[in-house]
Structures are given as structure tokens and as C-alpha cells.
Design a protein around this motif. Structure first.
Motif, PDB file in Angstrom:
ATOM      1  N   UNK A 110     -13.337   1.116  -2.515  1.00 45.91           N
ATOM      2  CA  UNK A 110     -13.393   0.351  -1.268  1.00 45.91           C
ATOM      3  C   UNK A 110     -11.999   0.124  -0.689  1.00 45.91           C
ATOM      4  N   UNK A 111     -11.004  -0.126  -1.561  1.00 47.99           N
ATOM      5  CA  UNK A 111      -9.666  -0.418  -1.040  1.00 47.99           C
ATOM      6  C   UNK A 111      -9.106   0.742  -0.226  1.00 47.99           C
ATOM      7  N   UNK A 115      -7.919   0.491   3.545  1.00 49.29           N
ATOM      8  CA  UNK A 115      -6.566   0.874   3.944  1.00 49.29           C
ATOM      9  C   UNK A 115      -6.600   1.782   5.162  1.00 49.29           C
ATOM     10  N   UNK A 116      -7.484   2.765   5.117  1.00 51.17           N
ATOM     11  CA  UNK A 116      -7.602   3.692   6.237  1.00 51.17           C
ATOM     12  C   UNK A 116      -7.994   2.953   7.519  1.00 51.17           C
ATOM     13  N   UNK A 117      -8.946   2.032   7.388  1.00 52.68           N
ATOM     14  CA  UNK A 117      -9.405   1.277   8.556  1.00 52.68           C
ATOM     15  C   UNK A 117      -8.320   0.352   9.085  1.00 52.68           C
ATOM     16  N   UNK A 118      -7.561  -0.261   8.184  1.00 55.12           N
ATOM     17  CA  UNK A 118      -6.519  -1.198   8.597  1.00 55.12           C
ATOM     18  C   UNK A 118      -5.442  -0.499   9.408  1.00 55.12           C
ATOM     19  N   UNK A 213       6.990  -3.134  -1.613  1.00 60.25           N
ATOM     20  CA  UNK A 213       5.693  -2.553  -1.998  1.00 60.25           C
ATOM     21  C   UNK A 213       4.856  -2.257  -0.765  1.00 60.25           C
ATOM     22  N   UNK A 214       4.908  -3.129   0.232  1.00 68.02           N
ATOM     23  CA  UNK A 214       4.143  -2.908   1.453  1.00 68.02           C
ATOM     24  C   UNK A 214       4.683  -1.722   2.254  1.00 68.02           C
ATOM     25  N   UNK A 215       5.974  -1.467   2.120  1.00 66.78           N
ATOM     26  CA  UNK A 215       6.607  -0.434   2.930  1.00 66.78           C
ATOM     27  C   UNK A 215       6.624   0.935   2.258  1.00 66.78           C
ATOM     28  N   UNK A 216       6.648   0.981   0.930  1.00 68.44           N
ATOM     29  CA  UNK A 216       6.884   2.263   0.256  1.00 68.44           C
ATOM     30  C   UNK A 216       5.796   2.680  -0.726  1.00 68.44           C
ATOM     31  N   UNK A 217       4.894   1.762  -1.085  1.00 69.16           N
ATOM     32  CA  UNK A 217       3.868   2.124  -2.068  1.00 69.16           C
ATOM     33  C   UNK A 217       2.648   2.694  -1.370  1.00 69.16           C
ATOM     34  N   UNK A 222      -1.766  -0.647   0.666  1.00 69.73           N
ATOM     35  CA  UNK A 222      -1.882  -0.117   2.027  1.00 69.73           C
ATOM     36  C   UNK A 222      -2.897  -0.888   2.868  1.00 69.73           C
ATOM     37  N   UNK A 223      -3.869  -1.519   2.224  1.00 72.25           N
ATOM     38  CA  UNK A 223      -4.885  -2.257   2.978  1.00 72.25           C
ATOM     39  C   UNK A 223      -4.306  -3.510   3.625  1.00 72.25           C
ATOM     40  N   UNK A 224      -3.330  -4.132   2.989  1.00 74.22           N
ATOM     41  CA  UNK A 224      -2.729  -5.350   3.545  1.00 74.22           C
ATOM     42  C   UNK A 224      -1.379  -5.102   4.181  1.00 74.22           C
ATOM     43  N   UNK A 225      -0.829  -3.895   4.045  1.00 72.72           N
ATOM     44  CA  UNK A 225       0.510  -3.608   4.548  1.00 72.72           C
ATOM     45  C   UNK A 225       0.665  -3.789   6.053  1.00 72.72           C
TER      46      UNK A 225
END
Length: 238
Positions: A110-111, A115-118, A213-217, A222-225
């Protein structure tokens, strides 16, 4: 499946999607919290003998984070090594699908859909220029063809060194200041920039301190980035 991961973000992606599949990971693999696997050294200096002793079905690696000689040594030991290349968000999403499938995960987690949707829903607040240091002493910045640069571009931030021939060029501080960016983006990894270490070098420029982590992982973060990065950018530009 028995999997060893040499990439922190892939470690998190596999561990949350299929608990129990990972048997080894690097010392830098700190997500998810409490991950209980054998530690096999760093991303740049994995203990090949320790990895081999775990008898994994698959070793996960990345062409940027891991060194070719180490990956060659693992192959020579008879191990299967999957090497990812991730320099854009779209490429990252495709590679995550490939990695999870190779680990025997049949249902897309689901994550990853979230992530794709976000990121599909992102609407930039504006258009800004930036320099993005990743190290100091010497100063190094994001250059061309980087995953982090692609994420920032989707948020309306144009990297002033995005056309540089190098991916992570060394640039003197005076030149970074003279580029006159709208803001300087300071992640907390690989160099740990903080409020007291980084912004003072750019006294005339708004500084956005962001979670590295939000910028490079490329993984569950990716869902909350988009939301986390946008919040940090807006705060800096107020």
C-alpha cells in the motif's frame, strides 16, 4: 527468500513489505526501528565473507551507494546481486516494483501506491532557485541527474547546478553565494546540516533545513515526502 540489503532505503522498503525476508543489512540501515538482522558492515565496505556466510538468495545494491569491486566479489562468491539505478522519481518507483518482486513480494504494498499518488498530486507553490549542499569542508552540492534534484524540481525548486557536468560537484562557498539562489536547501544527510551548522554560511539567503530521508531515500518515506519537503520549503521562504 533470504535477502541481504546493502542500501538503507531498500532495507526499509523490503522490511516493511515482507517482515522476515531480510537476514542481513548494513550498519547504516536504521529503518525500520528495531530491525533485527545481521549487520555486515557499511555501504562502501561490506564484509563480503559475512554476506556470503548468510547464504542469501539475493543481495540488493545500488550503482551509486555501493562500490563495483564489492559487488563483483559477491558475484564471484556465487551470489545473485540486483543492482538498482535510481536518478528520478519515476525510475525509483519502477525499481522499487522490481526489487519487491525479486524478493518474492507478490502484492504491491500500500505504501508504494500511496507514494505514487502523493507525488502525482503535487502542485508547486511557486518557482524558486536553490543550491543544495550535501557536504562542507569542502563544499559539495547536488549537480545533474540526481534523484533529490528531481524531487525538488517537482516541488517547484530549480537546482542552479542542475546542468553541471558532474553529479556532485565541489563548488567554493563564494561561488555558491554569488549564484544568488532564492534559498539554500540543507539536508541532514550525508552531511548533518543543522540550524547552527550550515545556514550561517549563507547569511543573505533563506535556508530550508530538510530531512535527508525525505529528500534522498526511495522507499516508504516517499509517501510523506511531498508534504514534509513542501512544509520545510514554505517555512524557509516566509
Amino acid at each position: 527468500m533470504r535477502v541481504v540489503s546493502l542500501v538503507p532505503s531498500l532495507t526499509e522498503a523490503v522490511a516493511v513489505s515482507a517482515p522476515g525476508v531480510l537476514v542481513g543489512a548494513t550498519d547504516w540501515c536504521d529503518r525500520p526501528a528495531g530491525l533485527d538482522v545481521v549487520r555486515i558492515g557499511g555501504t562502501k565496505n561490506p564484509d563480503v565473507a559475512a554476506v556470503t556466510a548468510l547464504a542469501p538468495d539475493l543481495v540488493l545494491a545500488n550503482e551509486e551507494e555501493n562500490r563495483a569491486p564489492d559487488l563483483d566479489a559477491l558475484r564471484e562468491a556465487g551470489l545473485t546481486v540486483l543492482v538498482t539505478e535510481i536518478r528520478t522519481l519515476d525510475q525509483g518507483l519502477r525499481e522499487l516494483d522490481r526489487v519487491l518482486a525479486a524478493c518474492g513480494i507478490r502484492a504491491r504494498p500500500r505504501w508504494l501506491d500511496e507514494a505514487e499518488a502523493a507525488w502525482r498530486a503535487v502542485t508547486p507553490d511557486g518557482a524558486y532557485t536553490a543550491v543544495v549542499p550535501i557536504w562542507r569542508r569542502p563544499w559539495m552540492v547536488l549537480g545533474s541527474d540526481t534523484f533529490a534534484g528531481d524531487l525538488l524540481a517537482r516541488l517547484g525548486v530549480r537546482n542552479l547546478y542542475g546542468d553541471h557536468p558532474e553529479r556532485y560537484p565541489r563548488v567554493p562557498l563564494d561561488e555558491l553565494r554569488a549564484a544568488a539562489p532564492d534559498l539554500v536547501v540543507l539536508p541532514d544527510e550525508p552531511y548533518r546540516f543543522t540550524r547552527d551548522d550550515g545556514p550561517e554560511a549563507f547569511p543573505e539567503t533563506a535556508a530550508a533545513l530538510v530531512d535527508g530521508r525525505m529528500l534522498t531515500w526511495y522507499g516508504p518515506s516517499l509517501a510523506e515526502a511531498p508534504r514534509a519537503l513542501s512544509r520545510a520549503l514554505r517555512a524557509a521562504l516566509r
